[in-house]
Design an enzyme around this catalytic site. Sequence first.
Site, PDB file in Angstrom:
ATOM      1  N   TYR A  51       0.843  -1.199   0.000  1.00 34.93           N
ATOM      2  CA  TYR A  51       0.000   0.000   0.000  1.00 34.93           C
ATOM      3  C   TYR A  51       0.876   1.247   0.000  1.00 34.93           C
ATOM      4  CZ  TYR A  51      -5.014  -0.391   0.076  1.00 34.93           C
ATOM      5  OH  TYR A  51      -6.313  -0.519  -0.315  1.00 34.93           O
ATOM      6  N   GLU A  53      -0.598   4.836  -0.627  1.00 38.60           N
ATOM      7  CA  GLU A  53      -1.402   6.041  -0.925  1.00 38.60           C
ATOM      8  C   GLU A  53      -0.545   7.292  -0.802  1.00 38.60           C
ATOM      9  OE1 GLU A  53      -4.642   5.815   1.814  1.00 38.60           O
ATOM     10  OE2 GLU A  53      -5.824   4.526   0.503  1.00 38.60           O
ATOM     11  N   ASP A 206      -6.626  12.577 -25.470  1.00 39.67           N
ATOM     12  CA  ASP A 206      -6.587  11.207 -24.984  1.00 39.67           C
ATOM     13  C   ASP A 206      -5.895  10.381 -26.071  1.00 39.67           C
ATOM     14  OD1 ASP A 206      -7.008   8.593 -24.371  1.00 39.67           O
ATOM     15  OD2 ASP A 206      -9.164   8.762 -24.008  1.00 39.67           O
ATOM     16  N   THR A 232      -3.888   5.297 -22.040  1.00 34.85           N
ATOM     17  CA  THR A 232      -3.761   3.965 -21.452  1.00 34.85           C
ATOM     18  C   THR A 232      -2.319   3.537 -21.723  1.00 34.85           C
ATOM     19  OG1 THR A 232      -4.476   2.971 -23.535  1.00 34.85           O
ATOM     20  CG2 THR A 232      -6.166   3.259 -21.844  1.00 34.85           C
ATOM     21  N   LYS A 235      -2.034  -0.386 -24.987  1.00 35.06           N
ATOM     22  CA  LYS A 235      -2.399  -0.522 -26.404  1.00 35.06           C
ATOM     23  C   LYS A 235      -1.114  -0.453 -27.239  1.00 35.06           C
ATOM     24  CE  LYS A 235      -7.104   1.191 -25.850  1.00 35.06           C
ATOM     25  NZ  LYS A 235      -7.292   1.761 -24.524  1.00 35.06           N
ATOM     26  N   ARG A 241      -1.762  -3.202 -18.324  1.00 31.36           N
ATOM     27  CA  ARG A 241      -3.002  -2.415 -18.309  1.00 31.36           C
ATOM     28  C   ARG A 241      -2.872  -1.313 -17.262  1.00 31.36           C
ATOM     29  NH1 ARG A 241      -5.955  -5.435 -21.359  1.00 31.36           N
ATOM     30  NH2 ARG A 241      -7.548  -3.838 -21.520  1.00 31.36           N
TER      31      ARG A 241
HETATM   32  N1  PLP Z   1      -9.551   6.302 -24.206  1.00 29.47           N
HETATM   33  C1  PLP Z   1      -9.557   5.742 -25.427  1.00 29.47           C
HETATM   34  C2  PLP Z   1      -9.335   6.622 -26.621  1.00 29.47           C
HETATM   35  C3  PLP Z   1      -9.771   4.361 -25.571  1.00 29.47           C
HETATM   36  O1  PLP Z   1      -9.802   3.818 -26.790  1.00 29.47           O
HETATM   37  C4  PLP Z   1      -9.969   3.582 -24.407  1.00 29.47           C
HETATM   38  C5  PLP Z   1     -10.177   2.137 -24.475  1.00 29.47           C
HETATM   39  O2  PLP Z   1     -10.313   1.502 -25.439  1.00 29.47           O
HETATM   40  C6  PLP Z   1      -9.972   4.229 -23.174  1.00 29.47           C
HETATM   41  C7  PLP Z   1      -9.757   5.576 -23.103  1.00 29.47           C
HETATM   42  C8  PLP Z   1     -10.314   3.501 -21.918  1.00 29.47           C
HETATM   43  O3  PLP Z   1      -9.367   2.703 -21.448  1.00 29.47           O
HETATM   44  P1  PLP Z   1      -9.707   1.578 -20.360  1.00 29.47           P
HETATM   45  O4  PLP Z   1     -10.425   0.499 -21.095  1.00 29.47           O
HETATM   46  O5  PLP Z   1      -8.342   1.212 -19.919  1.00 29.47           O
HETATM   47  O6  PLP Z   1     -10.531   2.204 -19.298  1.00 29.47           O
END
Ligand code: PLP
Length: 433
Positions: A51, A53, A206, A232, A235, A241
Amino acid sequence: DHGLNEADPEVCAIIYKEKQRQMKSLELIASENFTSRAVMEAVGSCLTNKYSEGLPGKRYYGGNEFIDELETLCQKRALAAFHLDGKKWGVNVQPLSGSPANFEVYTALLNPHDRIMGLDLPHGGHLSHGFMTPKRRVSGTSIYFESMPYRLDESTGLVDYDMLEKTANLFRPKLIIAGASAYPRDFDYPRMRKIADGVGAFLMMDMAHISGLVAASVVADPFEYCDIVTTTTHKSLRGPRGGMIFFKKDSVLGVDLESAINNAVFPGLQGGPHNHTIGGLSVCLKHAQSPEFKAYQNQVVSNCRALAGRLIELGYNLVSGGSDNHLILVDLRPLGIDGARAEKILDMASITLNKNSVPGDKSALVPGGIRIGSPAMTTRGFSEKEFIATADFIHEGVQLSLEAKKSVSGSKLLDFMKFVTSPDFSLIDRVSD
Ligand code: PLP
């Protein structure tokens, strides 16, 4: 203390079956990849027991000297992997995944019911960018904030920036979100910056799908124009993950992004960080700075172009006419089949991809297209030649779904699958244990 096989043969057997499935199929889901053995070792380590935090040096638990060292290393590597100056940019590596990372940014910057604009989900955006239907606010983002999605120009398949600008001028969002789950082109960051500045909004990217490509500088760099960049880590980046949030260190629109975002992650929305993930992410970010990683990402893009080129030769319609990144969207409607049917038939032949809506779809339940991505099979060693062959197999699968009566035995597709599943298929060796 027993190993998994002895302690729980049932779970062990399921993992084995999943591993066989991963090894034996052509994995073309654009958001998936095969991470390395080294990343998996870190994820499966004792780091999961701790842990911690808080942030390095400011923890709510004792015994964190090594966890502090790890998280600080991870932050440094994250900034280096994306070519960022640590005086200008900071990063939080604790988000549990992409959707939580995005919600943490909204929590940091917005008040309940503030307005946001992200790409509409049926046009390639992600749920967490504010998806809602006329009947229902589907995502937490649209429940807690007022969302007015922007869309593609259906005639070109590209983001309709003129319409985004007009709508933003009327809707006056506090946050504009670039980035997508199914968009084969780069975003026009300078244009989006201008639109955001025109209405006094924050600009966030994002980059979940393309973060590996951004690290390798094979697509446009969102950091030049955005205030915040989320991602993320599992990918195209090929890590475990997880999620990350990058933020400008200077205050933006009167907000100190660093403390707002760090506080939104903890104690705002999360408790203890997943230190095993941070361990795996650190390993991934070291690799992301290597020449091999850059070569890999270049290959991801060339493979995607080869796949796109072959499908176009075979007569398919691609949304936007092609791809600048790791994925393509194929519009199957002119052939008279839907994406769900094609996904199913291809799945039966161990070709794994997903149905996807395409601009102009009447129903999100029966989407008219499929999304195909190149990162995972590029990790398995595929080059352009194999992706061209893959396009031929997809074509054959689509033909098969069109001619359901045709006998499948003797098809090239099945012969290929026999080859892929045979012990002689050398690419299998490349998948981590
Ligand atoms: N943002 C985008 C552009 C995504 O394609 C995804 C998932 O496919 C996410 C966020 C969300 O990620 P997670 O599935 O890890 O919550």
